[in-house]
Design a protein around this motif. Structure first.
Motif, PDB file in Angstrom:
ATOM      1  N   GLY A 105       0.818  -1.208   0.000  1.00 35.81           N
ATOM      2  CA  GLY A 105       0.000   0.000   0.000  1.00 35.81           C
ATOM      3  C   GLY A 105       0.850   1.255   0.000  1.00 35.81           C
ATOM      4  N   ASN A 106       1.933   1.243   0.776  1.00 39.65           N
ATOM      5  CA  ASN A 106       2.810   2.404   0.819  1.00 39.65           C
ATOM      6  C   ASN A 106       3.657   2.522  -0.431  1.00 39.65           C
ATOM      7  OD1 ASN A 106       2.989   1.459   4.159  1.00 39.65           O
ATOM      8  ND2 ASN A 106       2.010   3.343   3.497  1.00 39.65           N
ATOM      9  N   ALA A 107       3.961   1.390  -1.077  1.00 35.66           N
ATOM     10  CA  ALA A 107       4.635   1.451  -2.372  1.00 35.66           C
ATOM     11  C   ALA A 107       3.747   2.158  -3.389  1.00 35.66           C
ATOM     12  CB  ALA A 107       4.992   0.050  -2.852  1.00 35.66           C
ATOM     13  N   ALA A 108       2.439   1.864  -3.356  1.00 38.37           N
ATOM     14  CA  ALA A 108       1.497   2.560  -4.240  1.00 38.37           C
ATOM     15  C   ALA A 108       1.439   4.042  -3.905  1.00 38.37           C
ATOM     16  CB  ALA A 108       0.107   1.934  -4.126  1.00 38.37           C
ATOM     17  N   GLN A 109       1.512   4.359  -2.625  1.00 36.32           N
ATOM     18  CA  GLN A 109       1.439   5.747  -2.192  1.00 36.32           C
ATOM     19  C   GLN A 109       2.674   6.534  -2.644  1.00 36.32           C
ATOM     20  OE1 GLN A 109       1.313   6.302   2.081  1.00 36.32           O
ATOM     21  NE2 GLN A 109      -0.059   8.032   1.835  1.00 36.32           N
ATOM     22  N   VAL A 110       3.848   6.011  -2.337  1.00 40.16           N
ATOM     23  CA  VAL A 110       5.082   6.729  -2.674  1.00 40.16           C
ATOM     24  C   VAL A 110       5.357   6.651  -4.176  1.00 40.16           C
ATOM     25  CG1 VAL A 110       7.565   6.855  -2.260  1.00 40.16           C
ATOM     26  CG2 VAL A 110       6.007   6.329  -0.374  1.00 40.16           C
ATOM     27  N   GLY A 111       5.200   5.440  -4.773  1.00 44.19           N
ATOM     28  CA  GLY A 111       5.393   5.322  -6.214  1.00 44.19           C
ATOM     29  C   GLY A 111       4.397   6.175  -6.988  1.00 44.19           C
ATOM     30  N   GLY A 112       3.145   6.204  -6.511  1.00 50.32           N
ATOM     31  CA  GLY A 112       2.143   7.052  -7.143  1.00 50.32           C
ATOM     32  C   GLY A 112       2.499   8.526  -7.051  1.00 50.32           C
ATOM     33  N   ALA A 113       3.123   8.914  -5.926  1.00 53.34           N
ATOM     34  CA  ALA A 113       3.534  10.304  -5.769  1.00 53.34           C
ATOM     35  C   ALA A 113       4.591  10.686  -6.804  1.00 53.34           C
ATOM     36  CB  ALA A 113       4.065  10.533  -4.357  1.00 53.34           C
ATOM     37  N   GLY A 120      11.554  10.445 -11.188  1.00 48.52           N
ATOM     38  CA  GLY A 120      10.160  10.153 -10.903  1.00 48.52           C
ATOM     39  C   GLY A 120       9.651   8.922 -11.614  1.00 48.52           C
ATOM     40  N   LEU A 121       9.976   8.816 -12.886  1.00 53.53           N
ATOM     41  CA  LEU A 121       9.383   7.756 -13.698  1.00 53.53           C
ATOM     42  C   LEU A 121      10.075   6.408 -13.549  1.00 53.53           C
ATOM     43  CD1 LEU A 121       8.635   9.710 -16.985  1.00 53.53           C
ATOM     44  CD2 LEU A 121       6.986   8.804 -15.368  1.00 53.53           C
ATOM     45  N   VAL A 122      11.359   6.414 -13.258  1.00 54.30           N
ATOM     46  CA  VAL A 122      12.097   5.151 -13.239  1.00 54.30           C
ATOM     47  C   VAL A 122      12.640   4.851 -11.847  1.00 54.30           C
ATOM     48  CG1 VAL A 122      14.011   3.850 -14.245  1.00 54.30           C
ATOM     49  CG2 VAL A 122      12.708   5.419 -15.672  1.00 54.30           C
ATOM     50  N   VAL A 123      13.586   5.663 -11.403  1.00 54.81           N
ATOM     51  CA  VAL A 123      14.287   5.341 -10.159  1.00 54.81           C
ATOM     52  C   VAL A 123      13.344   5.397  -8.957  1.00 54.81           C
ATOM     53  CG1 VAL A 123      16.184   5.996  -8.633  1.00 54.81           C
ATOM     54  CG2 VAL A 123      16.455   6.163 -11.109  1.00 54.81           C
ATOM     55  N   GLY A 124      12.603   6.497  -8.821  1.00 58.58           N
ATOM     56  CA  GLY A 124      11.715   6.622  -7.666  1.00 58.58           C
ATOM     57  C   GLY A 124      10.648   5.552  -7.631  1.00 58.58           C
ATOM     58  N   PHE A 125      10.019   5.314  -8.781  1.00 57.95           N
ATOM     59  CA  PHE A 125       8.953   4.312  -8.832  1.00 57.95           C
ATOM     60  C   PHE A 125       9.499   2.915  -8.560  1.00 57.95           C
ATOM     61  CE2 PHE A 125       5.842   1.575 -11.027  1.00 57.95           C
ATOM     62  CZ  PHE A 125       4.680   2.018 -10.409  1.00 57.95           C
ATOM     63  N   ALA A 126      10.660   2.594  -9.164  1.00 58.79           N
ATOM     64  CA  ALA A 126      11.254   1.270  -8.956  1.00 58.79           C
ATOM     65  C   ALA A 126      11.658   1.066  -7.504  1.00 58.79           C
ATOM     66  CB  ALA A 126      12.468   1.096  -9.874  1.00 58.79           C
ATOM     67  N   CYS A 127      12.240   2.089  -6.892  1.00 57.95           N
ATOM     68  CA  CYS A 127      12.653   1.959  -5.488  1.00 57.95           C
ATOM     69  C   CYS A 127      11.455   1.920  -4.551  1.00 57.95           C
ATOM     70  CB  CYS A 127      13.600   3.100  -5.117  1.00 57.95           C
ATOM     71  SG  CYS A 127      15.252   2.924  -5.819  1.00 57.95           S
ATOM     72  N   ALA A 128      10.351   2.549  -4.941  1.00 59.64           N
ATOM     73  CA  ALA A 128       9.134   2.433  -4.136  1.00 59.64           C
ATOM     74  C   ALA A 128       8.635   0.990  -4.133  1.00 59.64           C
ATOM     75  CB  ALA A 128       8.055   3.372  -4.667  1.00 59.64           C
ATOM     76  N   GLY A 132       8.488  -1.635  -0.949  1.00 60.45           N
ATOM     77  CA  GLY A 132       7.330  -2.419  -0.542  1.00 60.45           C
ATOM     78  C   GLY A 132       7.684  -3.874  -0.308  1.00 60.45           C
ATOM     79  N   ALA A 133       8.526  -4.432  -1.195  1.00 58.40           N
ATOM     80  CA  ALA A 133       8.942  -5.826  -1.032  1.00 58.40           C
ATOM     81  C   ALA A 133       9.823  -6.001   0.201  1.00 58.40           C
ATOM     82  CB  ALA A 133       9.684  -6.293  -2.281  1.00 58.40           C
ATOM     83  N   LEU A 134      10.758  -5.072   0.423  1.00 65.74           N
ATOM     84  CA  LEU A 134      11.673  -5.185   1.563  1.00 65.74           C
ATOM     85  C   LEU A 134      10.928  -5.036   2.887  1.00 65.74           C
ATOM     86  CD1 LEU A 134      14.819  -3.220   0.311  1.00 65.74           C
ATOM     87  CD2 LEU A 134      14.431  -5.700   0.361  1.00 65.74           C
ATOM     88  N   VAL A 135       9.944  -4.140   2.920  1.00 64.98           N
ATOM     89  CA  VAL A 135       9.143  -3.998   4.141  1.00 64.98           C
ATOM     90  C   VAL A 135       8.412  -5.297   4.447  1.00 64.98           C
ATOM     91  CG1 VAL A 135       7.105  -2.859   5.111  1.00 64.98           C
ATOM     92  CG2 VAL A 135       8.896  -1.499   4.034  1.00 64.98           C
ATOM     93  N   ARG A 136       7.935  -5.954   3.401  1.00 63.14           N
ATOM     94  CA  ARG A 136       7.217  -7.221   3.587  1.00 63.14           C
ATOM     95  C   ARG A 136       8.122  -8.285   4.223  1.00 63.14           C
ATOM     96  NH1 ARG A 136       3.224 -10.246   0.803  1.00 63.14           N
ATOM     97  NH2 ARG A 136       2.790 -12.052   2.110  1.00 63.14           N
ATOM     98  N   PHE A 137       9.393  -8.327   3.807  1.00 59.76           N
ATOM     99  CA  PHE A 137      10.282  -9.396   4.252  1.00 59.76           C
ATOM    100  C   PHE A 137      11.150  -9.006   5.450  1.00 59.76           C
ATOM    101  CE2 PHE A 137       9.539 -10.521  -0.253  1.00 59.76           C
ATOM    102  CZ  PHE A 137       8.998 -11.781  -0.055  1.00 59.76           C
ATOM    103  N   GLY A 158      15.810   7.740  -5.407  1.00 56.16           N
ATOM    104  CA  GLY A 158      15.875   6.335  -5.005  1.00 56.16           C
ATOM    105  C   GLY A 158      15.770   6.114  -3.516  1.00 56.16           C
ATOM    106  N   LEU A 159      16.665   6.755  -2.755  1.00 62.49           N
ATOM    107  CA  LEU A 159      16.693   6.516  -1.308  1.00 62.49           C
ATOM    108  C   LEU A 159      15.503   7.155  -0.606  1.00 62.49           C
ATOM    109  CD1 LEU A 159      20.517   6.966  -0.692  1.00 62.49           C
ATOM    110  CD2 LEU A 159      19.206   4.855  -0.933  1.00 62.49           C
ATOM    111  N   MET A 160      15.036   8.278  -1.129  1.00 62.86           N
ATOM    112  CA  MET A 160      13.834   8.894  -0.557  1.00 62.86           C
ATOM    113  C   MET A 160      12.640   7.966  -0.716  1.00 62.86           C
ATOM    114  SD  MET A 160      14.038  12.237   0.576  1.00 62.86           S
ATOM    115  CE  MET A 160      12.734  13.221  -0.119  1.00 62.86           C
ATOM    116  N   ALA A 161      12.476   7.395  -1.918  1.00 64.73           N
ATOM    117  CA  ALA A 161      11.342   6.503  -2.155  1.00 64.73           C
ATOM    118  C   ALA A 161      11.450   5.247  -1.309  1.00 64.73           C
ATOM    119  CB  ALA A 161      11.272   6.129  -3.638  1.00 64.73           C
ATOM    120  N   LEU A 162      12.644   4.663  -1.261  1.00 66.83           N
ATOM    121  CA  LEU A 162      12.859   3.451  -0.471  1.00 66.83           C
ATOM    122  C   LEU A 162      12.515   3.671   0.998  1.00 66.83           C
ATOM    123  CD1 LEU A 162      14.134   0.521  -0.564  1.00 66.83           C
ATOM    124  CD2 LEU A 162      16.252   1.619   0.178  1.00 66.83           C
ATOM    125  N   GLY A 163      13.014   4.780   1.555  1.00 62.45           N
ATOM    126  CA  GLY A 163      12.808   5.034   2.971  1.00 62.45           C
ATOM    127  C   GLY A 163      11.392   5.432   3.331  1.00 62.45           C
TER     128      GLY A 163
END
Length: 423
Positions: free
Chosen positions: A152-160, A268-276, A280-285, A330-335
């Protein structure tokens, strides 16, 4: 009743997690289109029309509703969660979406030269969008199980990131290809299209009778929320303050607008979205707390590299761009995927819109203060000092984040997949 106890009492929707993430993702993209159009594209268009910078700066008044939306979040949440029957999330999203789209229609009719009514229209749009965000966040918390919060947060940050790129880049392309009015009307139509997955998705079943009255007092009296607010402040200081002056630094380092556009658009289109999505996957695991600490450590290294570049000058532009792209996108989206997962986990489903909004507003207020502080430091002490202090702040914030995240988790009795290893 404890937050953990109230979670078990909340009936989950029958919709799949993927459908929920898709639905809320469309809303988050739409909200960020408004932000990209307002704060990135509009200033460029106004400057192109010859308006002075001091007048263009007034457009940032439209950010005020996002910073203070916690003031009306309790009223929105009380309406969204009536004493009996189904939640009214969809009616709020429909109403605020229509107001936002109609506001953009007014903007299209005004044109980019009538500054005062233009600002008033964007403030109205921001009020509607921020109010819809309260309902969207509350819906996400109450319908997604804790183990799916990362997605859900990946959608939120990636969507942003995606929405900001569309609202700035795509809008400017449309303005150049058509004109201001047609481009703005197309953005209004896009907002409505992006809201359709949410509006057409199956409504969650009725929760029966609700006795809880959402309020700010209820949120602030909980120790886990107070720990969460402190966590948000510390984390935002470490992650955002260092990159506040990144754009001016790159320009002063000799990068042209095309290179800077690559940092913003590519980020925005590549790095941020991919890291978002990765976040999401890393938070899950791994859990949200581990991912936040990892992002801070990496951010400290990136900011240290930028400080070195500012101190010595002459760093190759590809290396400088890589550092800037990694730090700002990248790191902003990941965090922030991990941070928002903590926000979701701390939010009581009985008043999720209030709790999540309060935590988000702490993010917004600290970010505003950081922009002012970073500008003062850069002006008087130089970019190197600004980045070096930010890197040191990220190093200090990493263990503090681990401690605060663990404390919030214990106080809120969060599940182990979000709490991670307790200190």
């Amino acid at each position: 009743m404890s937050v953990a106890g109230s979670r078990s009492a909340v009936t989950r929707t029958l919709a799949s997690p993927a459908a929920i993430v898709l639905a809320i993702g469309g809303l988050y993209v739409g909200q960020s289109i408004i932000g990209g159009l307002t704060f990135i594209a509009l200033p460029a268009v106004l400057r192109d029309r010859g308006l002075p910078l001091d007048q263009i700066g007034l457009i940032y008044l439209a950010s005020l509703p996002w910073a203070v939306k916690f003031l009306w979040a309790p009223a929105v949440e009380r309406y969204r969660l009536p004493a009996h029957g189904k939640a009214r999330s969809r009616s709020i999203i429909l109403a605020t979406g229509l107001v936002s789209a109609l506001g953009l229609c007014v903007v299209a009719a005004l044109g980019p030269t009538h500054l005062v009514p233009l600002i008033a229209a964007f403030v109205l749009i921001a009020f509607a969008a921020s109010t819809g965000d309260i309902a969207c966040d509350g819906h996400a918390v109450e319908t997604l199980s804790e183990r799916h919060h990362g997605w859900g947060n990946a959608a939120q940050v990636g969507g942003a990131y995606l929405g900001s790129a569309l609202g700035s880049g795509l809008f400017l392309v449309l303005v150049g290809y058509f004109d201001w009015s047609k481009a703005t009307l197309l953005m209004a139509a896009l907002l409505l299209v992006l809201a359709l997955p949410f509006l057409l998705s199956p409504a969650p079943p009725s929760a029966g009778q609700r006795t809880h009255q959402p309020s700010l007092r209820e949120a602030l009296r909980r120790p886990d929320m107070r720990a969460g607010l402190l966590l948000a402040a510390v984390y935002v200081v470490a992650q955002k303050w260092g990159v506040a002056m990144l754009g001016p630094f790159l320009i002063d380092s000799g990068l042209d607008l095309a290179s800077l556009g690559m940092v913003n658009g590519m980020g925005g289109l590549v790095v941020g979205f991919a890291c978002a999505l990765l976040g999401g996957a890393l938070v899950r695991f791994w859990g949200a707390r581990v991912v936040m600490v990892l992002a801070l450590v990496l951010q400290a290294a990136s900011l240290a590299g930028l400080a070195m570049a500012a101190w010595q000058s002459g760093m190759p532009k590809p290396v400088l761009l890589a550092l800037a792209l990694g730090s700002s996108s990248g790191l902003m989206a990941l965090g922030f995927v991990a941070l928002y997962a903590q926000f979701m986990a701390l939010s009581d489903p009985r008043q999720a819109g209030v709790d999540f909004t309060l935590l988000q507003c702490m993010d917004a207020l600290v970010s505003m203060a950081g922009g002012l502080g970073a500008g003062w430091i850069s002006q008087h002490l130089g970019y190197a000092a600004c980045f070096a202090l930010a890197a040191a702040g990220a190093v200090i914030a990493a263990p503090v984040t681990a401690i605060l995240g663990g404390r919030a988790a214990r106080l809120g009795r969060l599940p182990p997949e979000l709490a991670a290893v307790q200190p």
